[in-house]
Design an enzyme around this catalytic site. Structure first.
Site, PDB file in Angstrom:
ATOM      1  N   GLY A  12     -55.687 -22.667   6.559  1.00 51.05           N
ATOM      2  CA  GLY A  12     -55.368 -23.372   7.811  1.00 51.05           C
ATOM      3  C   GLY A  12     -54.331 -24.460   7.579  1.00 51.05           C
ATOM      4  CB  THR A  28     -58.398 -28.394   4.679  1.00 47.58           C
ATOM      5  OG1 THR A  28     -59.303 -28.115   5.762  1.00 47.58           O
ATOM      6  CG2 THR A  28     -59.166 -29.125   3.603  1.00 47.58           C
ATOM      7  CG  ASP A  58     -63.892 -27.922   3.937  1.00 46.34           C
ATOM      8  OD1 ASP A  58     -62.738 -28.219   3.579  1.00 46.34           O
ATOM      9  OD2 ASP A  58     -64.183 -26.805   4.392  1.00 46.34           O
ATOM     10  CG  ASP A  92     -62.274 -27.929   8.247  1.00 45.79           C
ATOM     11  OD1 ASP A  92     -62.043 -28.390   9.378  1.00 45.79           O
ATOM     12  OD2 ASP A  92     -62.350 -26.713   8.012  1.00 45.79           O
ATOM     13  CG  ASP A 105     -62.950 -25.425  -2.033  1.00 49.32           C
ATOM     14  OD1 ASP A 105     -62.278 -26.198  -2.738  1.00 49.32           O
ATOM     15  OD2 ASP A 105     -64.076 -25.717  -1.586  1.00 49.32           O
TER      16      ASP A 105
END
Ligand code: ADP
Ligand code: F6P
Length: 324
Positions: A15, A129, A133, A131, A107
Site C-alpha cells: 500500500g 505504511t 503495524d 498502518d 513486512d
C-alpha cells in the site's frame, strides 16, 4: 566481507503511504552523494519482473517532497512470491547492473527483499505504511499524515452528528491493526474505539453505553471502528434498531492514504531513506531502518520479522478513561 555496491535500485511496494516520495528523494540524493548510481524500479516487484527500470538523478526527485502517493507507483505481485519469480528478479537486477535495492514498504515487501538478498542482491528496507503495524519500528512513514487526515474528517462528522443528535460509526483503515483507530479515538474524543486487537464483540454493552450517554444528555456518540473489525453499516443498523437513536456509518477508506505528507512524515522519511542509501553504500544487506526508543537504527531482517507488536497499554487505558 562487505560487497562493493556501485548502482542501487529503489522501489515502493504494498500500500502507498504519504511520505514515500520524500523517502525516494532521500535515497536518490544520498546515494548520489555517496558516489553511487541510482535506478528507479517502477511498480514494486511487478515492475522489477517487467524490467520497468529507469535511471534517476537528483532532478528526477525535484518537486516531490510535498507530494502524496509514490512517483515510482506501487503494486502487489504474486509472481514474486514464487522461487522462479525471485530468481528472475535477481537476474534482472544483475542484468541492469543493480547490486543493491532499497525497498520502501511493509513486512510483506521485506519478505520479498529477503529472497532477493539471498540471491546476491544487497537489500535494505524502509518502513512505509499508514498502518504503523511493522513490529521492529515505533514509526512508519505515512502514519502521521493518515491520522491527521482521518482526524479532520471525523471532526466534520462530529459536527453534523451533534446537530442531528445522532450516533456515528466511522470506519478507519487498518485491516490487521488498530493504531489509526486508537489515535483517532483519542484525538477525536470518541465515545468508543473498536480495535481488532482488543474488541470482544460485545455489541450489547455498546448499546447500553449509548442509551446511558443519551440519558446523561450526550448529543452525539462517536464510535471509531477499525477496518479489521468492519461491518460498520450493519452495526449502525443494529444500534439504531436497539437504541432508537438515528445512527449513520461512514467508511473513510482510501482518502486516508492520500494527500501531502505532514512535516513529521517528510522528516522521518528523509532520514530513513538517507540511512538506507548509506547502509547499501557501506555494503550492508538484509537491514531494516527503524525508529526505536527515540533513535534511528538498523535491524537485521530476520530479527525484525520475528518481532511482535501490540497496542501500547497506556494509550488503550487512557482512551478508556476519557470515554465518558
Ligand atoms: P506490505 O509490504 O505493505 O506488507 P504486501 O504484504 O502486500 O504489502 O507485500 C507486498 C509485495 O511483497 C507482495 O505483493 C509480494 O510481491 C511481495 N511479498 C510479500 N510476501 C512475500 C514473500 N513471502 N516472499 C516473496 N515476496 C513477498
Ligand atoms: O495501506 C495499508 C492499508 O490501508 C490497510 O489498512 C488496508 O487494509 C489495505 O491497505 C487496503 O489496501 P488496498 O485497498 O490497496 O488493497
Amino acid at each position: 566481507m562487505a560487497k562493493e555496491v556501485k548502482t542501487i535500485g529503489v522501489l515502493t511496494s504494498g500500500g502507498d503511504a504519504p511520505g514515500m516520495n520524500a523517502a525516494i528523494r532521500a535515497v536518490v540524493r544520498t546515494a548520489i552523494s555517496d558516489g553511487l548510481k541510482v535506478k528507479g524500479i517502477m511498480r514494486g516487484y511487478a515492475g522489477l519482473l517487467a524490467e520497468e527500470i529507469i535511471d534517476m538523478d537528483s532532478s528526477s526527485v525535484a518537486d516531490t517532497i510535498n507530494r502524496g502517493g509514490t512517483i515510482l507507483y506501487t503494486a502487489r505481485c504474486m509472481e514474486f512470491m514464487t522461487a522462479d519469480g525471485q530468481k528472475r528478479g535477481a537476474e534482472i537486477c544483475k542484468k541492469h547492473g543493480i547490486d543493491g535495492v532499497v525497498v520502501i514498504g511493509g513486512d510483506g515487501s521485506y519478505r520479498g527483499m529477503g529472497k532477493l538478498s539471498a540471491l546476491g542482491i544487497n537489500c535494505v528496507g524502509v518502513p512505509g505504511t499508514i498502518d504503523l503495524d511493522i513490529a521492529c519500528t515505533e514509526y512508519t512513514i505515512g502514519f502521521d499524515t493518515a491520522v491527521n487526515t482521518a482526524m479532520e474528517a471525523i471532526d466534520k462528522i462530529r459536527d453534523t452528528s451533534t446537530s442531528h443528535e445522532r450516533c456515528s460509526i466511522i470506519e478507519v483503515m487498518g485491516r490487521h491493526a488498530g493504531y489509526i483507530a486508537l489515535w483517532c479515538g483519542i484525538g477525536n474524543g470518541a465515545e468508543e474505539i473498536l480495535l481488532p486487537e482488543r474488541y470482544d464483540g460485545d455489541e450489547q454493552a455498546i448499546i447500553n453505553r449509548i442509551i446511558d450517554a443519551r440519558k446523561r444528555g450526550k448529543k452525539h456518540y462517536i464510535i471509531i471502528n477499525a477496518e479489521g473489525i468492519g461491518h460498520s453499516t450493519s452495526m449502525a443498523r443494529r444500534i439504531e434498531a436497539a437504541t432508537g437513536i438515528e445512527t449513520r456509518a461512514t467508511i473513510l477508506g482510501h482518502m486516508q492514504r492520500g494527500g501531502s505528507p505532514t512535516c513529521k512524515d517528510r522528516v522521518y522519511a528523509s532520514i530513513m531513506g538517507s540511512m538506507a542509501a548509506d547502509l547499501l553504500a557501506e555494503g550492508k544487506t538484509n537491514r531494516i531502518v527503524a525508529y526505536r526508543h527515540g533513535d534511528y537504527v538498523d535491524i537485521d531482517l530476520v530479527e525484525a520479522l520475528a518481532m511482535q507488536k501490540d497496542i501500547p497499554d497506556v494509550y488503550y487505558s487512557v482512551s478508556k478513561k476519557l470515554m465518558r
